[in-house]
Design a protein around this motif. Structure first.
Motif, PDB file in Angstrom:
ATOM      1  N   TYR A 190       0.866  -1.178   0.000  1.00  0.00           N
ATOM      2  CA  TYR A 190       0.000   0.000   0.000  1.00  0.00           C
ATOM      3  C   TYR A 190       0.904   1.229   0.000  1.00  0.00           C
ATOM      4  O   TYR A 190       1.797   1.356   0.844  1.00  0.00           O
ATOM      5  CB  TYR A 190      -0.903   0.058   1.233  1.00  0.00           C
ATOM      6  N   SER A 192       0.487   5.440  -0.226  1.00  0.00           N
ATOM      7  CA  SER A 192      -0.400   6.603  -0.339  1.00  0.00           C
ATOM      8  C   SER A 192       0.072   7.495  -1.477  1.00  0.00           C
ATOM      9  O   SER A 192       1.213   7.386  -1.949  1.00  0.00           O
ATOM     10  CB  SER A 192      -0.384   7.407   0.967  1.00  0.00           C
ATOM     11  N   SER A 209      -5.341   5.242   6.991  1.00  0.00           N
ATOM     12  CA  SER A 209      -5.354   3.823   7.350  1.00  0.00           C
ATOM     13  C   SER A 209      -5.527   2.946   6.113  1.00  0.00           C
ATOM     14  O   SER A 209      -6.053   3.389   5.088  1.00  0.00           O
ATOM     15  CB  SER A 209      -6.466   3.515   8.357  1.00  0.00           C
ATOM     16  N   HIS A 210      -5.066   1.704   6.237  1.00  0.00           N
ATOM     17  CA  HIS A 210      -5.241   0.714   5.181  1.00  0.00           C
ATOM     18  C   HIS A 210      -5.315  -0.662   5.828  1.00  0.00           C
ATOM     19  O   HIS A 210      -4.594  -0.949   6.793  1.00  0.00           O
ATOM     20  CB  HIS A 210      -4.086   0.749   4.188  1.00  0.00           C
ATOM     21  N   THR A 211      -6.182  -1.529   5.292  1.00  0.00           N
ATOM     22  CA  THR A 211      -6.319  -2.893   5.797  1.00  0.00           C
ATOM     23  C   THR A 211      -5.945  -3.889   4.701  1.00  0.00           C
ATOM     24  O   THR A 211      -6.546  -3.879   3.619  1.00  0.00           O
ATOM     25  CB  THR A 211      -7.759  -3.163   6.272  1.00  0.00           C
TER      26      THR A 211
END
Length: 251
Positions: A190, A192, A209-211
């Motif tokens: 991931y 940004s 945030s990232h999941t």
């Protein structure tokens, strides 16, 4: 002689077993007999333990394939980032890039800054007039996340970070997180966009945030990197501020 354990109703036996520490259930009780093995491998015992210990989110896991994993992952849940708020200077942060005047740790709220939303956070890292970056690599096995659970259950890997600018200076911010194999091949990533905070901003803190989920087998490390700089090239520490970074493994 009194009644033997195997003559107890199953519901009663489950309640007795639920009072035993989880590690002992798996390593000891499971080996006693076929009946106990089936109970320890089944959902009812672990649902009861989750309810007894108030593990949040258990209600939403009605269709969870493996309640035992859900229990252990819930109990182990913690922030795997060390020194997320600068309380230990730059300790635990590696691959540090000190552009300009380098990283600095300051007390909240800082000049032309705002207090953080949580009273538990007291400090932040701040960048300078050229790019400043820092990273941590988390060894999941060393943190107790065994290979089978990472490969089969593939629990969520939740990444969060907080950033802010000074109200009198513009700045840039980036976050990049990678899930790595044993050989540190990138299995998921991931990154940004480069986030621009304009001069004359309100200095408020923003969470990003990232999941990661369904990332496939083989994940053994998490590499977390963030950084930034100011956009005015002022000597000193007018760049982006970061704090309260976190990486958690969740059911």
């Amino acid at each position: 002689p009194g009644p033997r354990m195997e003559s107890l109703p199953e519901a009663v036996l489950i309640r007795i077993l639920a009072s035993i520490p989880a590690v002992d259930l798996v390593l000891v009780c499971r080996l006693v007999c076929c009946q106990w093995k089936n109970l320890v491998d089944g959902a009812a015992l672990w649902i009861l333990k989750c309810q007894q210990e108030g593990l949040t989110g258990a209600e939403s896991q009605e269709n969870a394939e493996n309640w035992q994993n859900f229990y252990f992952l819930s109990k182990k849940r913690k922030n795997l980032i060390r020194n997320p708020c600068g309380e230990e200077d730059l300790q635990h942060w590696g691959e540090v890039e000190n552009g300009g005047d380098g990283w600095k740790i300051e007390e909240l709220p800082g000049d032309f800054g705002k207090e953080f939303p949580s009273e538990e956070v007291h400090k932040y890292f701040v960048t300078s007039y050229e790019w400043c970056r820092k990273a941590q690599v988390i060894d999941l096995r060393a943190e107790g996340y065994w290979e089978e659970v990472m490969d089969t259950t593939q629990p969520k890997v939740v990444v969060k970070d907080w950033y802010a600018g000074r109200s009198d200076a513009g700045c840039l911010y980036e976050l990049c997180v990678k899930l790595l194999s044993e050989n540190e091949d990138v299995l998921a990533e991931y990154k940004s966009e480069t986030i621009t905070i304009p001069q004359d901003n309100d200095a408020s803190w923003t969470e990003i945030s990232h999941t990661f989920s369904n990332y496939g087998p083989g994940v053994r490390f998490v590499r977390f990197e963030h950084g930034g700089q100011d956009t005015l090239f002022w000597k000193g520490w007018y760049g982006v501020r970061v704090t309260n970074s976190s990486v958690t493994v969740e059911p």
